[in-house]
Design an enzyme around this catalytic site. Structure first.
Site, PDB file in Angstrom:
ATOM      1  N   CYS A 234      56.979  12.166  23.762  1.00  0.00           N
ATOM      2  CA  CYS A 234      57.503  12.323  25.374  1.00  0.00           C
ATOM      3  C   CYS A 234      58.392  13.452  25.185  1.00  0.00           C
ATOM      4  CB  CYS A 234      58.490  11.036  25.494  1.00  0.00           C
ATOM      5  SG  CYS A 234      59.536  10.963  26.916  1.00  0.00           S
TER       6      CYS A 234
ATOM      7  N   CYS B 134      64.001   5.364  23.435  1.00  0.00           N
ATOM      8  CA  CYS B 134      63.224   5.130  22.235  1.00  0.00           C
ATOM      9  C   CYS B 134      64.118   5.696  21.117  1.00  0.00           C
ATOM     10  CB  CYS B 134      62.047   5.793  22.253  1.00  0.00           C
ATOM     11  SG  CYS B 134      60.812   5.202  23.405  1.00  0.00           S
TER      12      CYS B 134
ATOM     13  N   CYS C  52      56.479   8.274  31.893  1.00  0.00           N
ATOM     14  CA  CYS C  52      56.962   7.856  30.584  1.00  0.00           C
ATOM     15  C   CYS C  52      55.429   7.415  30.082  1.00  0.00           C
ATOM     16  CB  CYS C  52      57.755   6.839  30.898  1.00  0.00           C
ATOM     17  SG  CYS C  52      58.293   5.851  29.424  1.00  0.00           S
TER      18      CYS C  52
ATOM     19  N   ASP D 177      62.472 -19.650  21.856  1.00  0.00           N
ATOM     20  CA  ASP D 177      62.484 -18.442  21.966  1.00  0.00           C
ATOM     21  C   ASP D 177      63.725 -17.757  22.617  1.00  0.00           C
ATOM     22  OD1 ASP D 177      61.492 -15.811  22.340  1.00  0.00           O
ATOM     23  OD2 ASP D 177      60.359 -16.220  23.963  1.00  0.00           O
TER      24      ASP D 177
ATOM     25  N   CYS E 255      64.084 -12.138  18.786  1.00  0.00           N
ATOM     26  CA  CYS E 255      64.102 -10.747  18.852  1.00  0.00           C
ATOM     27  C   CYS E 255      65.246  -9.949  18.248  1.00  0.00           C
ATOM     28  CB  CYS E 255      64.296 -10.444  20.491  1.00  0.00           C
ATOM     29  SG  CYS E 255      65.729 -11.422  21.338  1.00  0.00           S
TER      30      CYS E 255
END
Length: 437
Positions: free
Chosen positions: A88, A97, A168, A368, A395
């Site tokens: 990118c 990122c 993106c 979750d 996560c």
């Protein structure tokens, strides 16, 4: 090396000492959990953004703490074989990122090692870790952009500034196309002074819903004009102002494939996993682990729209789902009814142990949770002796480690695990763990 003076006066308010930048040479030993390189200088840990293990770097100290320092990379003296050219153009500025400079295979290895570390601390024996991944580009089916001072884009790294976004490489093609075709109209609608959040969400058929949340009031007429300017298959879903009113446009639901031939219906603003292809693999693996039998009860906590529970119900299980979001619970109940499935959904604050219910005849559980984990729920499950099988989808490795320790004390053992790369080019780790008692 010249020494720099440090202010020693006592200000009126207690603040950190002002430290002049210091340039140092470091050998990078490892990656921190957030993807920064880790080195040592004068027996003190230094975190260096953009540096990789085995590299020798020149870095500038930017922040000094009691136990560690933070630095920015100035020059590579020796380069890692795993270093990669970012995909990118705005990677160095954008905060989205953290790992584009690391080859993708090495990213997977790094994330897998983070999960293995958590598992080894909570298991008496080695656990086999499967790996789930898909494309590392064009994987995001939704994006949330910020808008301020006439600029639409992502927030800058370690800043509230906004980096203008044209395209993106992580967004699905339909999102990039919609952004290119609608950006000028959205900027004209919001003007130079507004502050807003603009969300783009694509469904499996390429339709893209645009949702705008803005400060101040909403001009209904101008919303209609903006809606008319959006090029199909994109459409303006809604505009919500902090001072009202709310403009609602087309609200036909989007669709999202989960697993077992189940398509979830959802609206812009509803939570869905950002990476549909990886999510589908996770759900399929969890179905295999839980092996639902006809008529058996399985409880799904933090169920959302029914990402796991509707496929479980279609496999023959009787499912009860729990989550705090009333809108999502209503949607899940309606979809279960439309599919003719044996699934029921209930509102519950799963961070409040008094609100958590575990059915008496429930032997299998899937959860979750968000990054905060599920401490109260795991404590409740640990005390519920009938539960014998748990699938924990996480996560965040840190809260997963905490919650696995609770379950281990209740005689649950880790049987299998998987690292799922839901967010390529970031440090985030998604995982699934099967436990049995």
């Amino acid at each position: 090396m010249a020494k720099h003076r440090i202010n020693t006066f006592k200000p009126a308010k207690k603040t950190r000492p002002q430290v002049h930048p210091q340039t140092i040479e470091l050998t990078i030993e490892s990656l921190a959990d957030d993807g920064r390189g880790v080195g040592r200088h004068q027996n003190k840990v230094v975190f260096v953004s953009g540096a990789l293990p085995t590299e020798v770097v020149m870095a500038k100290i930017t922040r000094v703490h009691k136990r560690f320092d933070e630095a920015e990379l100035l020059e590579l003296l020796e380069t890692s074989a795993d270093r990669n050219d970012p995909i990118c153009e705005i990677y160095e500025q954008c905060g989205g990122c953290q790992l584009q400079h690391l080859q993708y295979a090495a990213q997977l290895k790094f994330k897998r090692s983070k999960l293995e570390k958590v598992l080894s601390a909570n298991s008496a024996s080695a656990v086999s870790v499967a790996e789930i991944s898909a494309d590392d580009r064009a994987y995001r089916h939704r994006a949330r952009l910020a808008y301020s001072d006439g600029v639409l884009g992502f927030k800058a790294r370690a800043s509230h500034n906004i980096i203008a976004l044209e395209q993106c490489p992580l967004l699905e093609d339909s999102l990039n196309t919609t952004l290119a075709l609608s950006k000028t109209a959205i900027q004209g609608f919001l003007g130079d002074k507004a502050r807003a959040e603009v969300s783009f969400t694509a469904d499996r058929d390429g339709r893209v819903a645009i949702l705008i949340r803005k400060d101040g009031y909403v001009d209904i007429k101008r919303c209609e004009e903006l809606s008319a300017s959006i090029v199909a298959p994109a459409f303006l879903h809604s505009v919500i102002g902090s001072k009202g009113p709310e403009w609602l446009g087309a609200n036909s639901p989007l669709q999202y494939n989960t697993a077992n031939s189940v398509a979830l219906r959802y609206q812009a603003g509803d939570f869905t996993q950002v990476n549909a292809r990886v999510n589908q693999q996770i759900v399929e693996l969890c179905l295999k682990w839980l092996a639902p039998q006809a008529g058996e009860l399985i409880s799904d906590y933090f169920c959302g729209l029914g990402n796991f529970s509707l496929p479980l119900a279609k496999a023959g299980a009787e499912v009860m789902g729990f989550d705090a979001g009333e809108k999502m619970i209503n949607s899940a109940n309606q979809q279960a009814l439309d599919y003719g499935l044996s699934a029921s959904y209930f509102c519950a604050d799963l961070f409040d142990d008094t609100a958590i219910s575990i059915p008496a005849n429930c032997r299998k559980v899937i959860l979750d949770p968000p990054r905060a984990g599920a401490k109260a729920l795991c404590e409740k499950i640990a005390a519920h002796k009938a539960v014998t099988h748990i699938v924990y989808v996480s996560c965040d490795p840190a809260t997963l480690a905490r919650d696995l320790a609770i379950l281990r004390q209740a005689k649950f053992k880790i049987v299998e695990a998987a690292m799922a790369d839901m967010f390529p080019h970031t440090y985030h780790v998604e995982s699934a763990v099967l436990l049995q008692r």
